[in-house]
Design a protein around this motif. Structure first.
Motif, PDB file in Angstrom:
ATOM      1  N   UNK A  62      24.154  52.778 -28.402  1.00 54.29           N
ATOM      2  CA  UNK A  62      24.692  53.146 -29.715  1.00 54.29           C
ATOM      3  C   UNK A  62      24.858  51.905 -30.589  1.00 54.29           C
ATOM      4  N   UNK A  63      25.421  50.869 -30.037  1.00 57.46           N
ATOM      5  CA  UNK A  63      25.627  49.633 -30.783  1.00 57.46           C
ATOM      6  C   UNK A  63      24.283  49.032 -31.175  1.00 57.46           C
ATOM      7  N   UNK A  64      23.367  48.978 -30.243  1.00 57.59           N
ATOM      8  CA  UNK A  64      22.050  48.416 -30.517  1.00 57.59           C
ATOM      9  C   UNK A  64      21.341  49.182 -31.638  1.00 57.59           C
ATOM     10  N   UNK A  65      21.320  50.494 -31.531  1.00 48.70           N
ATOM     11  CA  UNK A  65      20.624  51.292 -32.536  1.00 48.70           C
ATOM     12  C   UNK A  65      21.286  51.162 -33.906  1.00 48.70           C
ATOM     13  N   UNK A  66      22.602  51.242 -33.925  1.00 53.86           N
ATOM     14  CA  UNK A  66      23.329  51.172 -35.200  1.00 53.86           C
ATOM     15  C   UNK A  66      23.136  49.830 -35.890  1.00 53.86           C
ATOM     16  N   UNK A  67      22.875  48.791 -35.110  1.00 52.35           N
ATOM     17  CA  UNK A  67      22.746  47.466 -35.704  1.00 52.35           C
ATOM     18  C   UNK A  67      21.298  47.047 -35.945  1.00 52.35           C
ATOM     19  N   UNK A  68      20.330  47.840 -35.474  1.00 50.21           N
ATOM     20  CA  UNK A  68      18.927  47.435 -35.632  1.00 50.21           C
ATOM     21  C   UNK A  68      18.063  48.470 -36.351  1.00 50.21           C
ATOM     22  N   UNK A  69      18.591  49.579 -36.742  1.00 47.06           N
ATOM     23  CA  UNK A  69      17.783  50.673 -37.294  1.00 47.06           C
ATOM     24  C   UNK A  69      17.547  50.577 -38.796  1.00 47.06           C
ATOM     25  N   UNK A  70      17.973  49.520 -39.407  1.00 48.72           N
ATOM     26  CA  UNK A  70      17.917  49.388 -40.866  1.00 48.72           C
ATOM     27  C   UNK A  70      16.533  49.679 -41.455  1.00 48.72           C
ATOM     28  N   UNK A  71      15.499  49.207 -40.831  1.00 43.19           N
ATOM     29  CA  UNK A  71      14.145  49.346 -41.382  1.00 43.19           C
ATOM     30  C   UNK A  71      13.661  50.796 -41.464  1.00 43.19           C
ATOM     31  N   UNK A  72      14.318  51.694 -40.773  1.00 42.27           N
ATOM     32  CA  UNK A  72      13.900  53.101 -40.764  1.00 42.27           C
ATOM     33  C   UNK A  72      14.498  53.913 -41.907  1.00 42.27           C
ATOM     34  N   UNK A  73      15.500  53.382 -42.562  1.00 40.57           N
ATOM     35  CA  UNK A  73      16.237  54.139 -43.576  1.00 40.57           C
ATOM     36  C   UNK A  73      16.368  53.296 -44.838  1.00 40.57           C
ATOM     37  N   UNK A  74      15.327  53.241 -45.625  1.00 40.37           N
ATOM     38  CA  UNK A  74      15.266  52.332 -46.766  1.00 40.37           C
ATOM     39  C   UNK A  74      16.282  52.631 -47.862  1.00 40.37           C
ATOM     40  N   UNK A  75      16.757  53.851 -47.972  1.00 39.93           N
ATOM     41  CA  UNK A  75      17.709  54.203 -49.032  1.00 39.93           C
ATOM     42  C   UNK A  75      19.145  53.769 -48.723  1.00 39.93           C
TER      43      UNK A  75
END
Length: 157
Positions: free
Chosen positions: A42-55
């Protein structure tokens, strides 16, 4: 906080910031056993997923900075009894139904998708035998995040 949430009050922004950690707790705790792998994913995804959600822009930096602390604080503060805890988290997440319609539809849609994605990542983080049936029935029950209306549902109002 990014300008896409400028239409929200401070308390609403706090709910939006806390939502990923609350979703992670909902799924991780669904089987009444929060596993360290689930927390780590959860921590990893929440902190690295930025590139998937440009808005969502700077939202991810705020989430990344606070996610682990939010997660740990809420784990300590939430009720120990499974049904009571799940009900409390579900009620908390339901507040998004009054918040998401206040932001641009694209932003609401991406935030909703991010929450669905983090739920799936957490559910797949542990369990199962040799990677088969990793998502428990208890976790699967909450995966659709039915307590949060899909942005398309309120765009039509």
């Amino acid at each position: 906080m990014t300008s896409v949430f400028r239409t929200l009050r401070d308390d609403e922004i706090e709910i939006v910031l806390n939502a990923p950690a609350m979703v992670a707790m909902l799924i991780a705790g669904a089987d009444d056993d929060v596993d360290k792998d689930e927390i780590a994913e959860a921590i990893h995804y929440a902190t690295t997923a930025k590139h998937r959600y440009d808005k969502l822009g700077e939202y991810f930096q705020d989430v990344a900075d606070k996610f682990e602390d939010i997660f740990k604080n809420y784990i300590e503060d939430l009720p120990d009894h499974l049904d009571t805890r799940q009900h409390a988290i579900t009620s908390y997440l339901r507040q998004l139904n009054g918040i998401l319609p206040k932001v641009q539809p694209e932003v609401a849609s991406q935030l909703h998708q991010f929450l669905l994605d983090i739920a799936k990542v957490v559910a797949e983080a542990s369990g199962g035998i040799f990677g088969v049936k990793k998502i428990s029935k208890a976790e699967a029950k909450y995966l659709p995040l039915d307590m949060i209306e899909k942005p398309a549902d309120y765009e039509m109002r």
